[in-house]
Design a protein around this motif. Sequence first.
Motif, PDB file in Angstrom:
ATOM      1  N   THR A  52       0.830  -1.210   0.000  1.00 27.60           N
ATOM      2  CA  THR A  52       0.000   0.000   0.000  1.00 27.60           C
ATOM      3  C   THR A  52       0.857   1.249   0.000  1.00 27.60           C
ATOM      4  O   THR A  52       0.618   2.198  -0.759  1.00 27.60           O
TER       5      THR A  52
ATOM      6  N   GLY B 223      -5.091   9.577  -0.601  1.00 34.34           N
ATOM      7  CA  GLY B 223      -4.023   8.825   0.049  1.00 34.34           C
ATOM      8  C   GLY B 223      -4.415   8.346   1.433  1.00 34.34           C
ATOM      9  O   GLY B 223      -4.164   7.184   1.804  1.00 34.34           O
TER      10      GLY B 223
ATOM     11  N   VAL C 210      -7.311   5.538   1.080  1.00 32.80           N
ATOM     12  CA  VAL C 210      -6.825   4.249   0.595  1.00 32.80           C
ATOM     13  C   VAL C 210      -6.123   3.482   1.709  1.00 32.80           C
ATOM     14  O   VAL C 210      -6.352   2.281   1.910  1.00 32.80           O
ATOM     15  N   GLN C 211      -5.264   4.169   2.452  1.00 33.39           N
ATOM     16  CA  GLN C 211      -4.557   3.499   3.551  1.00 33.39           C
ATOM     17  C   GLN C 211      -5.534   3.031   4.623  1.00 33.39           C
ATOM     18  O   GLN C 211      -5.390   1.935   5.171  1.00 33.39           O
TER      19      GLN C 211
ATOM     20  N   SER D 258       2.103   7.001   8.773  1.00 38.08           N
ATOM     21  CA  SER D 258       1.720   7.460   7.444  1.00 38.08           C
ATOM     22  C   SER D 258       0.348   8.125   7.461  1.00 38.08           C
ATOM     23  O   SER D 258       0.147   9.179   6.832  1.00 38.08           O
TER      24      SER D 258
ATOM     25  N   TYR E 130       7.511  12.109   3.182  1.00 44.01           N
ATOM     26  CA  TYR E 130       6.821  10.811   3.200  1.00 44.01           C
ATOM     27  C   TYR E 130       7.798   9.678   2.891  1.00 44.01           C
ATOM     28  O   TYR E 130       7.696   8.590   3.455  1.00 44.01           O
TER      29      TYR E 130
ATOM     30  N   SER F 198       2.662   1.500  -3.457  1.00 47.75           N
ATOM     31  CA  SER F 198       1.713   1.820  -4.528  1.00 47.75           C
ATOM     32  C   SER F 198       1.266   3.275  -4.437  1.00 47.75           C
ATOM     33  O   SER F 198       1.163   3.974  -5.454  1.00 47.75           O
ATOM     34  N   LEU F 199       1.003   3.727  -3.225  1.00 49.12           N
ATOM     35  CA  LEU F 199       0.574   5.111  -3.021  1.00 49.12           C
ATOM     36  C   LEU F 199       1.679   6.089  -3.402  1.00 49.12           C
ATOM     37  O   LEU F 199       1.424   7.140  -4.010  1.00 49.12           O
ATOM     38  N   TYR F 200       2.903   5.738  -3.074  1.00 46.81           N
ATOM     39  CA  TYR F 200       4.043   6.592  -3.404  1.00 46.81           C
ATOM     40  C   TYR F 200       4.225   6.670  -4.917  1.00 46.81           C
ATOM     41  O   TYR F 200       4.491   7.746  -5.472  1.00 46.81           O
TER      42      TYR F 200
ATOM     43  N   PHE G 121       1.841   6.246  -7.142  1.00 45.22           N
ATOM     44  CA  PHE G 121       0.737   7.067  -7.638  1.00 45.22           C
ATOM     45  C   PHE G 121       1.012   8.552  -7.416  1.00 45.22           C
ATOM     46  O   PHE G 121       0.655   9.392  -8.250  1.00 45.22           O
ATOM     47  N   GLY G 122       1.659   8.884  -6.292  1.00 43.83           N
ATOM     48  CA  GLY G 122       1.976  10.277  -5.994  1.00 43.83           C
ATOM     49  C   GLY G 122       2.827  10.924  -7.069  1.00 43.83           C
ATOM     50  O   GLY G 122       2.585  12.072  -7.465  1.00 43.83           O
TER      51      GLY G 122
END
Length: 334
Positions: free
Chosen positions: A53, A187, A190-191, A269, A94, A56-58, A60-61
Motif C-alpha cells: 500500500t 491517500g 486508501v490506507q 503514514s 513521506y 503503490s501510493l508513493y 501514484f503520488g
Amino acid sequence: MYIPNSKWTWLFVAIAVIQAAVILGLEAYVFADFQIHLETPADSKSTSKTIPTFLSLYIFGFVYELVLVYDALRLKNTIQIIGLCICNVGLLIYGAVQIEQIQDAVASLHHYLDDDLWQKAKPILIAIPCILAFTSILMVFVAWKLYDEFAWTIYKHISADLRMKRRYLTYQIYIALLKFDFFFFLGFTVQFVVIVTGKTDTEFALTLAAIPVTIIILFFAAYFTRRESTPGMLVIILLYFGALAYFLFKLVRMYQPAKEAEYAPARRSLTFFAVITLFLIVGTIINAILCTNNFHKGLKPHIWKIRRSNDEEKSTELGSRVPGEGIPARMMID
C-alpha cells in the motif's frame, strides 16, 4: 492544449520526468522484491498489506505530480508550480517516513520474509529522499525563473490593477489547493480502507463512498467559483467544514488507547496524510471565503479570457469580449 515553448518550462518538465522515472524504478524494484518473497500470513493480514500500500501510493503520488506539472505549465499557473515544489518536499518527507514504517512491517513479518530483504531494500529507500532533496532544489530554482516568465502573461490579461491581480491570485491559490486536496484525501482514504483493521461494514462502505463524493465536491467547488455562484459556494464551504471535522476525528481516534492497535500498521503514514490534509482544508476554506467575497467584482471575464487564451495560445486585447458574456474584458476601476 500544450506546454509553452521555453527553456525553463522544458527544464521543469525534464526534472519532473527524470525524477519520477528514477523514483518509480526504485519503488517498483522494492515493491516487486517484497511481493516475490512474501508468503501471505493468515494471522498478519493487515501488516502484509502495509508495504504494498505504501509503495503503490508513493508511485501514484509521482504519477499524479506529473499530471499536475503538465496542468500547471499549460495554464501558466505559477501558484500551482510553487505548490508542486512544496508537494515535492512533502513526498520527500513521506519517503523518509516510509523507511521506518516499512522496517517495522518487515520486522513483524520476519517469519514470512527472507532475512536479507530489508538489507537490500534499506539503501534504496534511503536513496529516495536524497534524490528528492536534490531535485527539489532544482525545481525551486526553475520555478523562480518560471514565475518571472509567466508574470508577463498575467500582466497582459489582468493589467496593473493591483486589486484585480490580488483577486486572480486568490483564485489561482484556491484552484491549486483543490488539486492537492484530492491526492492527500485519496491517500489517507486508501490506507484506511486497506490497512486499518476493526472497521465495521458501515464504516467501510461510507469510507469507500467518500471517494467519488469527494471528486464530485471538488469538481463543483471549481465550477461554482468560475461561475461565481454564491449559494453553491456556501454549500461547498459547509462541506469543507464537515471534512475538517472528519479528519480531526480520525486523527484523534487513531491515538486513543482503545483504537491504537487497529491503526498501528500505518499510524505514522496516516498521521502524515491527516495533518497535511487538515492544513490544506483550512487553507481551502479561507481561500473559498475570499473567492466568494470577490464574486461580481469584475474578475469572471478575465478568468474566462485567460482560459481561452491559454487554449488558443493567442494574445487578446483587454477590450475584447468574452464568449457568452456581455461584459467587456477592459479593466474597470472599482
